[in-house]
Design an enzyme around this catalytic site. Structure first.
Site, mmCIF file in Angstrom:
data_model
loop_
_atom_site.group_PDB
_atom_site.id
_atom_site.type_symbol
_atom_site.label_atom_id
_atom_site.label_comp_id
_atom_site.label_asym_id
_atom_site.label_seq_id
_atom_site.Cartn_x
_atom_site.Cartn_y
_atom_site.Cartn_z
ATOM 1 C CE1 TYR A 64 3.102 -2.809 12.408
ATOM 2 C CE2 TYR A 64 2.120 -1.886 14.193
ATOM 3 C CZ TYR A 64 2.674 -1.681 12.812
ATOM 4 O OH TYR A 64 2.596 -0.431 12.290
ATOM 5 C CG PHE A 79 7.589 0.802 2.342
ATOM 6 C CD1 PHE A 79 6.816 1.572 3.034
ATOM 7 C CD2 PHE A 79 8.124 1.225 1.232
ATOM 8 C CE1 PHE A 79 6.958 3.129 2.932
ATOM 9 C CE2 PHE A 79 8.102 2.722 0.908
ATOM 10 C CZ PHE A 79 7.613 3.554 1.827
ATOM 11 C CE LYS A 112 6.367 -0.831 11.862
ATOM 12 N NZ LYS A 112 7.094 -1.328 10.319
ATOM 13 C CG ASP A 131 -8.807 0.832 19.425
ATOM 14 O OD1 ASP A 131 -7.739 0.870 18.796
ATOM 15 O OD2 ASP A 131 -9.883 0.812 18.924
ATOM 16 C CG ASN A 156 -4.048 6.133 12.362
ATOM 17 O OD1 ASN A 156 -3.408 6.520 13.230
ATOM 18 N ND2 ASN A 156 -5.130 5.050 12.424
ATOM 19 C CE1 TYR A 197 -3.354 2.946 0.553
ATOM 20 C CE2 TYR A 197 -2.621 2.829 2.921
ATOM 21 C CZ TYR A 197 -3.274 3.433 2.036
ATOM 22 O OH TYR A 197 -4.149 4.681 2.351
ATOM 23 C CB ILE A 198 3.098 3.028 2.606
ATOM 24 C CG1 ILE A 198 1.694 3.147 3.448
ATOM 25 C CG2 ILE A 198 3.516 4.280 2.609
ATOM 26 C CD1 ILE A 198 2.015 3.163 4.968
ATOM 27 C CB SER A 248 4.176 2.762 13.726
ATOM 28 O OG SER A 248 2.754 3.018 14.412
ATOM 29 N NE ARG A 286 -9.193 -1.870 17.054
ATOM 30 C CZ ARG A 286 -8.691 -1.405 16.117
ATOM 31 N NH1 ARG A 286 -9.085 -1.915 14.808
ATOM 32 N NH2 ARG A 286 -8.080 -0.141 15.914
HETATM 33 C C1 UD1 Z 1 -3.281 0.532 14.277
HETATM 34 C C2 UD1 Z 1 -1.915 0.587 15.080
HETATM 35 C C3 UD1 Z 1 -0.774 1.545 14.308
HETATM 36 C C4 UD1 Z 1 -0.890 0.923 12.892
HETATM 37 C C5 UD1 Z 1 -2.170 0.724 12.019
HETATM 38 C C6 UD1 Z 1 -2.280 0.195 10.700
HETATM 39 C C7 UD1 Z 1 -1.735 0.399 17.543
HETATM 40 C C8 UD1 Z 1 -1.904 1.309 18.681
HETATM 41 N N1 UD1 Z 1 -1.964 1.144 16.228
HETATM 42 O O1 UD1 Z 1 -3.753 2.105 14.310
HETATM 43 O O2 UD1 Z 1 0.425 1.447 14.567
HETATM 44 O O3 UD1 Z 1 0.299 1.653 11.806
HETATM 45 O O4 UD1 Z 1 -2.981 0.245 12.877
HETATM 46 O O5 UD1 Z 1 -2.144 -1.119 10.759
HETATM 47 O O6 UD1 Z 1 -1.115 -0.566 17.427
HETATM 48 N N2 UD1 Z 1 -12.358 1.417 14.428
HETATM 49 C C9 UD1 Z 1 -13.563 1.402 14.308
HETATM 50 N N3 UD1 Z 1 -14.158 0.358 13.769
HETATM 51 C C10 UD1 Z 1 -13.258 -0.525 12.891
HETATM 52 C C11 UD1 Z 1 -12.017 -0.229 12.653
HETATM 53 C C12 UD1 Z 1 -11.478 0.724 13.310
HETATM 54 O O7 UD1 Z 1 -14.194 2.314 14.950
HETATM 55 O O8 UD1 Z 1 -13.877 -1.210 12.114
HETATM 56 C C13 UD1 Z 1 -11.732 2.753 15.063
HETATM 57 C C14 UD1 Z 1 -10.413 2.256 15.866
HETATM 58 O O9 UD1 Z 1 -11.141 1.989 17.154
HETATM 59 C C15 UD1 Z 1 -9.527 3.370 16.064
HETATM 60 C C16 UD1 Z 1 -9.561 4.154 14.691
HETATM 61 O O10 UD1 Z 1 -10.888 3.466 13.984
HETATM 62 O O11 UD1 Z 1 -10.216 4.297 16.855
HETATM 63 C C17 UD1 Z 1 -8.594 3.750 13.545
HETATM 64 O O12 UD1 Z 1 -8.334 2.365 13.908
HETATM 65 P P1 UD1 Z 1 -7.322 1.397 12.932
HETATM 66 O O13 UD1 Z 1 -7.487 2.018 11.423
HETATM 67 O O14 UD1 Z 1 -7.292 0.021 13.183
HETATM 68 O O15 UD1 Z 1 -5.812 2.000 13.105
HETATM 69 P P2 UD1 Z 1 -5.122 2.208 14.627
HETATM 70 O O16 UD1 Z 1 -5.804 1.451 15.649
HETATM 71 O O17 UD1 Z 1 -5.246 3.723 15.020
#
Ligand code: UD1
Length: 341
Positions: A152, A83, A156, A301, A182, A13-14, A127, A298
Site C-alpha cells: 500500500y 481517491f 503511494k 507501526d 491520519n 470516506y474522504i 500519505s 502491532r
Molecule cells: C495507516 C497507514 C497510513 C494510512 C492509514 C489509513 C502506515 C504506516 N500508515 O496509518 O498510511 O493512510 O493507515 O488506512 O502504513 N491502534 C490501536 N488499536 C487499534 C487500531 C490502531 O492502538 O485497534 C493504534 C495504532 O497502533 C496507531 C494508531 O492507533 O498507533 C493509528 O492507527 P491506524 O488508524 O491504523 O492508522 P496508521 O497505522 O497510523
C-alpha cells in the site's frame, strides 16, 4: 459556467466529504466509483447536506474502456481528484497485486486520458506513510522518503513518481500531491462518515464501535514506546478540514497560472496525539467510556509522526481548524447514526 470535477472514489470516506465541499463551493461534480468499498446510499447523504445530487457513474477506473466512457458521457471535465484506491495496509501485504493493479492502473489510466479530454489538473491522495519512521518531528515536505513497509505504502510512493515523470515528459497537466496524516471523524450533520467493511483496522472506527458495544474492547497496540505515555503518536486530522484542502488545491491548479506543475503538501494539524490521549478526548467529548486494554505492539507501526503543515498553511492558505473533541463528537454521532439504521 461552473467548473466540472471528476472525483474518483467519490462515494468513499474522504471522497464523499470532498464532494460535499466541492458542491458547496459551486463546482459541478461527477463521481466515478465501483462501490467496492462504499455504498450508493452515500449519494443520499451528500444530497441531504448540499441540496444537490452529484452525477454518478458506476465503474472501475482500472478499466480503460469504462473510464473513457465516463469522460465521453461527461464532457468538459476540468480537473480530477483521485481517491479511488485500496487502502488497507495489512490487506496489501496479503494481496500485493490487487493493490498495485488498483492503485497504479487507476492513476495511469486517468493520466493518459487527461490530455485527450483537455483535463488540466489532478489532485492526488498521498500519505505520510511515504516518510516511514521520521528522524525528526514535526516532519515537512523536504524530509527524505523512506523505503515503503507495505505494498500500500509503495503504491503511494510509486504514484507520486509516476505523476512527476509524466509531467516532466511534457504532459500538459498539473498536479498537487496531498500527503495526508491520519484522517478521522465525520460530517457534523452525521449524514456521511466512514463505513468500514468488517472489523475495522483503523483506530477511530474501532474505538467508536467498542464504545457502541459492537466490539468487546479496543486494544491499544503497545504502551512501551518512547513517547510520554508509551502509546504511539499520530497527527489526527478532521475529515472536513481535509476535504476543504482538496477544494483549495483543485482551485489552485485550475485557476492559478504561475504555480509549479507539481506541488506537494502535508495535510495535518501540526499536533501529535497519543492513542491514550485520543481515547481521553473521545470520553471527554461524548461522556461515553471506551472499553479498552493494553495489548502488544502491532507489527510495522510507526512510533511517532506528526506534520509540519506550514507549507499548506502559507501557500494554500489552509489550516486545520476543527478541535479534536469536536471531531470525536462527530465520529460518535456518525457511529450512533450507523448503529440505529
Ligand atoms: C495507516 C497507514 C497510513 C494510512 C492509514 C489509513 C502506515 C504506516 N500508515 O496509518 O498510511 O493512510 O493507515 O488506512 O502504513 N491502534 C490501536 N488499536 C487499534 C487500531 C490502531 O492502538 O485497534 C493504534 C495504532 O497502533 C496507531 C494508531 O492507533 O498507533 C493509528 O492507527 P491506524 O488508524 O491504523 O492508522 P496508521 O497505522 O497510523
Amino acid at each position: 459556467m461552473a467548473q466540472k470535477i471528476l472525483v474518483t472514489g467519490g462515494t468513499g470516506y474522504i471522497g464523499s466529504h470532498t464532494v460535499v465541499e466541492l458542491q458547496n463551493a459551486g463546482y459541478e461534480v461527477v463521481i466515478i466509483d465501483n462501490l467496492s468499498n462504499s455504498n450508493i446510499g452515500v449519494l443520499d447523504g451528500i444530497e441531504a447536506i448540499t441540496g444537490k445530487r452529484p452525477v454518478f457513474f458506476e465503474g472501475d477506473c482500472t478499466d480503460m474502456n469504462t473510464l473513457r466512457k465516463c469522460f465521453e458521457e461527461n464532457p468538459g471535465i476540468n480537473g480530477i481528484i483521485n481517491f479511488a484506491a485500496s487502502k488497507a495496509v495489512g490487506e496489501s501485504v496479503q494481496k500485493p497485486l490487487l493493490y498495485y493493479r488498483n492503485n497504479l492502473n487507476t492513476l495511469m489510466n486517468l493520466l493518459q486520458l487527461m490530455p485527450e479530454f483537455g483535463t488540466k489538473g489532478i489532485v492526488f491522495s498521498s500519505s505520510c506513510t511515504v516518510y516511514g519512521e521520521p528522524d525528526v518531528n514535526p516532519i515537512d515536505e523536504t524530509a527524505p522518503i523512506k523505503p515503503a513497509t507495505s505494498p500500500y505504502g509503495n503504491t503511494k510512493q510509486i504514484s507520486e513518481e509516476i505523476i512527476k515523470d509524466y509531467i516532466k515528459s511534457g504532459a500538459p497537466i498539473k498536479s498537487i500531491l496531498l500527503r495526508y496524516f491520519n484522517p478521522i471523524g465525520a460530517h457534523p450533520t452525521a449524514k456521511i462518515g466512514e463505513l468500514p467493511l468488517g472489523v475495522p483496522q483503523n483506530l477511530v472506527p474501532y474505538l467508536t464501535q467498542a464504545a457502541a458495544g459492537i466490539r468487546k474492547e479496543l486494544t491499544v497496540f503497545g504502551n512501551d514506546y518512547n513517547t510520554p505515555d508509551g502509546s504511539c503518536i499520530r497527527d489526527y486530522i478532521d475529515v472536513v478540514d481535509l476535504a476543504k484542502a482538496h477544494v483549495i488545491a483543485i482551485k489552485r491548479i485550475l485557476d492559478k497560472e504561475d504555480t509549479d506543475p507539481v506541488e506537494i503538501f502535508n495535510l495535518g494539524t501540526g499536533r501529535g496525539l497519543s492513542v491514550l490521549e485520543l481515547i481521553a478526548s473521545f470520553e471527554r467529548a461524548t461522556g461515553v467510556k471506551v472499553p479498552h486494554k493494553i495489548g502488544d505492539r502491532r507489527a510495522g507501526d510507526i512510533e511517532k509522526i506528526w506534520a509540519d503543515p506550514k507549507k499548506a498553511n502559507e501557500v494554500l492558505g489552509w489550516t486545520a481548524v476543527v478541535p479534536i473533541d469536536e471531531t470525536m463528537k462527530n465520529a460518535w454521532a456518525w457511529q450512533c447514526h450507523v448503529t440505529e439504521k
